[in-house]
Design a protein around this motif. Structure first.
Motif, mmCIF file in Angstrom:
data_model
loop_
_atom_site.group_PDB
_atom_site.id
_atom_site.type_symbol
_atom_site.label_atom_id
_atom_site.label_comp_id
_atom_site.label_asym_id
_atom_site.label_seq_id
_atom_site.Cartn_x
_atom_site.Cartn_y
_atom_site.Cartn_z
ATOM 1 N N TRP A 164 51.275 56.041 72.915
ATOM 2 C CA TRP A 164 51.936 57.226 73.445
ATOM 3 C C TRP A 164 51.641 57.351 74.940
ATOM 4 O O TRP A 164 52.552 57.629 75.744
ATOM 5 N N GLU A 178 54.330 67.299 61.577
ATOM 6 C CA GLU A 178 55.642 66.950 61.029
ATOM 7 C C GLU A 178 56.695 67.948 61.481
ATOM 8 O O GLU A 178 57.832 67.576 61.796
ATOM 9 N N ARG A 199 57.533 67.117 65.085
ATOM 10 C CA ARG A 199 58.331 65.889 65.137
ATOM 11 C C ARG A 199 59.786 66.159 64.743
ATOM 12 O O ARG A 199 60.718 65.708 65.414
ATOM 13 N N PRO A 244 56.947 62.103 69.841
ATOM 14 C CA PRO A 244 56.059 60.937 69.744
ATOM 15 C C PRO A 244 54.573 61.292 69.749
ATOM 16 O O PRO A 244 53.773 60.648 69.062
ATOM 17 N N ARG A 286 57.828 53.764 60.118
ATOM 18 C CA ARG A 286 58.640 54.969 60.285
ATOM 19 C C ARG A 286 59.257 55.053 61.669
ATOM 20 O O ARG A 286 60.370 55.558 61.832
ATOM 21 N N ALA A 287 58.527 54.577 62.674
ATOM 22 C CA ALA A 287 59.002 54.718 64.050
ATOM 23 C C ALA A 287 59.615 53.439 64.600
ATOM 24 O O ALA A 287 60.131 53.426 65.719
ATOM 25 N N GLN A 292 49.567 62.633 64.114
ATOM 26 C CA GLN A 292 49.686 62.625 62.657
ATOM 27 C C GLN A 292 49.198 61.295 62.084
ATOM 28 O O GLN A 292 48.464 61.254 61.086
ATOM 29 N N ASN A 341 53.728 62.578 66.369
ATOM 30 C CA ASN A 341 53.682 61.436 65.448
ATOM 31 C C ASN A 341 52.378 60.656 65.607
ATOM 32 O O ASN A 341 51.754 60.259 64.612
ATOM 33 N N LYS A 386 62.476 65.640 67.850
ATOM 34 C CA LYS A 386 62.830 64.224 67.902
ATOM 35 C C LYS A 386 64.261 63.956 68.369
ATOM 36 O O LYS A 386 64.541 62.883 68.914
#
Length: 458
Positions: free
Chosen positions: A187, A370, A373, A389, A237-238, A395, A392, A377
């Motif tokens: 990040w 969450e 995000r 981000p 997921r990303a 998390q 995320n 997003k």
């Protein structure tokens, strides 16, 4: 020379806080993670430098900082409740002297997690805190990674800045934290403003990630391997090109196997059959004991209540080869064995109320990140690309901690409570700036001055 450089850096950082008091907050993050007073053999070793930074951080905020945008969140309130409850169980602990010794550092970790979000009222401060945590953990990780490449690793024998196998320098703990900060590394590499994204920043992020992945190998911890596997799965997921990612991850994993030390692969094989390993069998026995203990002591036994356990541990050993293998059971008596799990640590020490409070703090963080995000997003406006981000990354860090905490007693690990403080700060900051602009202060001729989204970010 090292001692002189370390001492000089700490005092320069504290001195700069006279001009910018928030630097005292960063100084405490640095000192509490790295513990330079334990590395030093000179002046720092003789001073309560952690307490000094702790007091300066609070005093600087209370006396000099702007507190108009500070907010107190639900999670901070829950941590306050956990702090009070832990204090009460310490007063009635089964082993008072040992409990007081642990309380001496636990209360600081909890109080700082409550305090940190109050100081994180701008994006710059949130980023600075994240960067300080990553680079300080990175200093330990880089040292461990270099020694691992040089063949200096081994279970319980990887020498880091501090020879003690405790705190963040304990092998399994460092393995968990080193993997947990990897999402934050990237990040910062993608969205950082203190070190703007570029080739050098990306190269450093790659090197630091590689060093972090080497830590579980250098420490030969099974927990680290599980954390790496979870990070690989969660990263899907990303990732945009998931099949390419899976293919490359598989190739890298297979290519790395021949270079792994034989001692590492043997130790990892005990994940499949824990009964062949006395350490793993003892953990299971301690968990069974803790479960029964909590039934009879629902409010917990205070810190280090595990000192009262007395266990009969069975291990199974295979003798022979091929089709002539026979299995023999051996029994060992174990006393005062630690929990080796944050979940059972909370259950045994703080009972059901403490366990529920701690779980609420942890799970609420997953939910809040969450929410952030999902809310940010898809935004494309200026300055609206970094929020999702970061949520995320925080998390993912917490989910990796959840897995590591299954096998290590790190319920009150200070670095993880620092990350919880970051989550609280991000949640509070984004809720504030995302509200519609409204009059806050009287302007010229009594006309209100609006605090807009852009003004708050500045």
């Amino acid at each position: 020379m090292l001692d002189l450089a370390l001492t000089g850096f700490v005092f320069v950082l504290l001195g700069l806080g006279l001009r910018k008091p928030f630097l005292w907050v960063l100084a405490y993050l640095y000192i509490d993670i790295l513990t330079p007073q334990r590395i030093s053999w000179g002046l720092l070793a003789s001073l309560p430098i952690s307490l000094i930074a702790f007091v300066l951080a609070f005093a600087g905020w209370a006396l000099l900082d702007d507190k108009r945008d500070s907010r107190f969140t639900l999670r901070q309130g829950l941590i306050v409740a956990l702090l009070v409850y832990c204090g009460l169980t310490t007063l009635t602990a089964d082993y008072p002297e040992s409990a007081v010794e642990k309380w001496a550092w636990v209360w600081k970790a909890l109080v700082f997690a409550i305090f940190l979000p109050l100081t994180l009222r701008t994006r710059l401060r949130i980023e600075a805190a994240a960067l300080t945590i990553v680079l300080t953990v990175g200093a330990i990780v880089i040292s461990g990674g270099i020694k691992t490449l040089g063949g200096g690793g081994g279970y319980g024998s990887l020498r880091l800045f501090v020879p003690d196998n405790a705190g963040i320098y304990e092998g399994s703990t460092l393995s968990t934290i080193s993997i947990a900060v990897i999402p934050l590394i990237w990040w910062l590499a993608r969205f950082g403003t203190l070190f703007k994204p570029g080739k050098l920043v990306t190269l450093f992020a790659l090197a630091l990630t590689f060093a972090a992945l080497l830590i579980p190998i250098g420490t030969q911890t099974r927990t680290g391997l599980l954390c790496i596997a979870l990070l690989g799965v969660l990263s899907l997921r990303a990732v945009k090109r998931r099949f390419l990612y899976l293919g490359l991850a598989g190739v890298v994993a297979l290519a790395a196997i021949p270079f792994l030390p034989e001692s590492y692969t043997k130790r990892m094989s005990t994940i499949e059959n824990h009964q062949s390993d006395q350490s793993a069998s003892t953990r299971v026995a301690v968990w069974e004991w803790t479960w029964e203990y909590a039934k009879h002591n629902p409010f917990g036994g205070g810190f280090d209540a595990y000192l009262g356990n007395n266990l009969r541990v069975e291990t199974v050993k295979a003798v022979g080869t091929g089709n002539n293998i026979t299995y023999h059971s051996e029994y060992h008596i174990e006393k005062a064995r630690a929990y080796h799990s944050a979940y059972f640590e909370m259950l045994g020490e703080q009972g059901y109320p403490g366990f529920l409070l701690w779980s609420w703090v942890q799970l609420l963080g997953i939910w809040q990140m969450e929410r952030i995000r999902a809310r940010w997003k898809d935004r494309k406006g200026p300055g609206e690309n970094w929020q999702a981000p970061l949520a995320n990354a925080l998390q993912l860090a917490q989910l990796i901690y959840f897995v590591g905490a299954l096998f290590i007693g790190i319920a009150f690990q200070p670095v993880m409570f620092m990350l919880i403080g970051l989550q609280c700060g991000l949640w509070s900051y984004l809720r504030r700036i995302d509200n519609p602009a409204r009059p806050r202060f009287a302007g010229v001729d009594g006309k209100p001055v609006l605090r807009t989204h852009a003004a708050v970010q500045a």
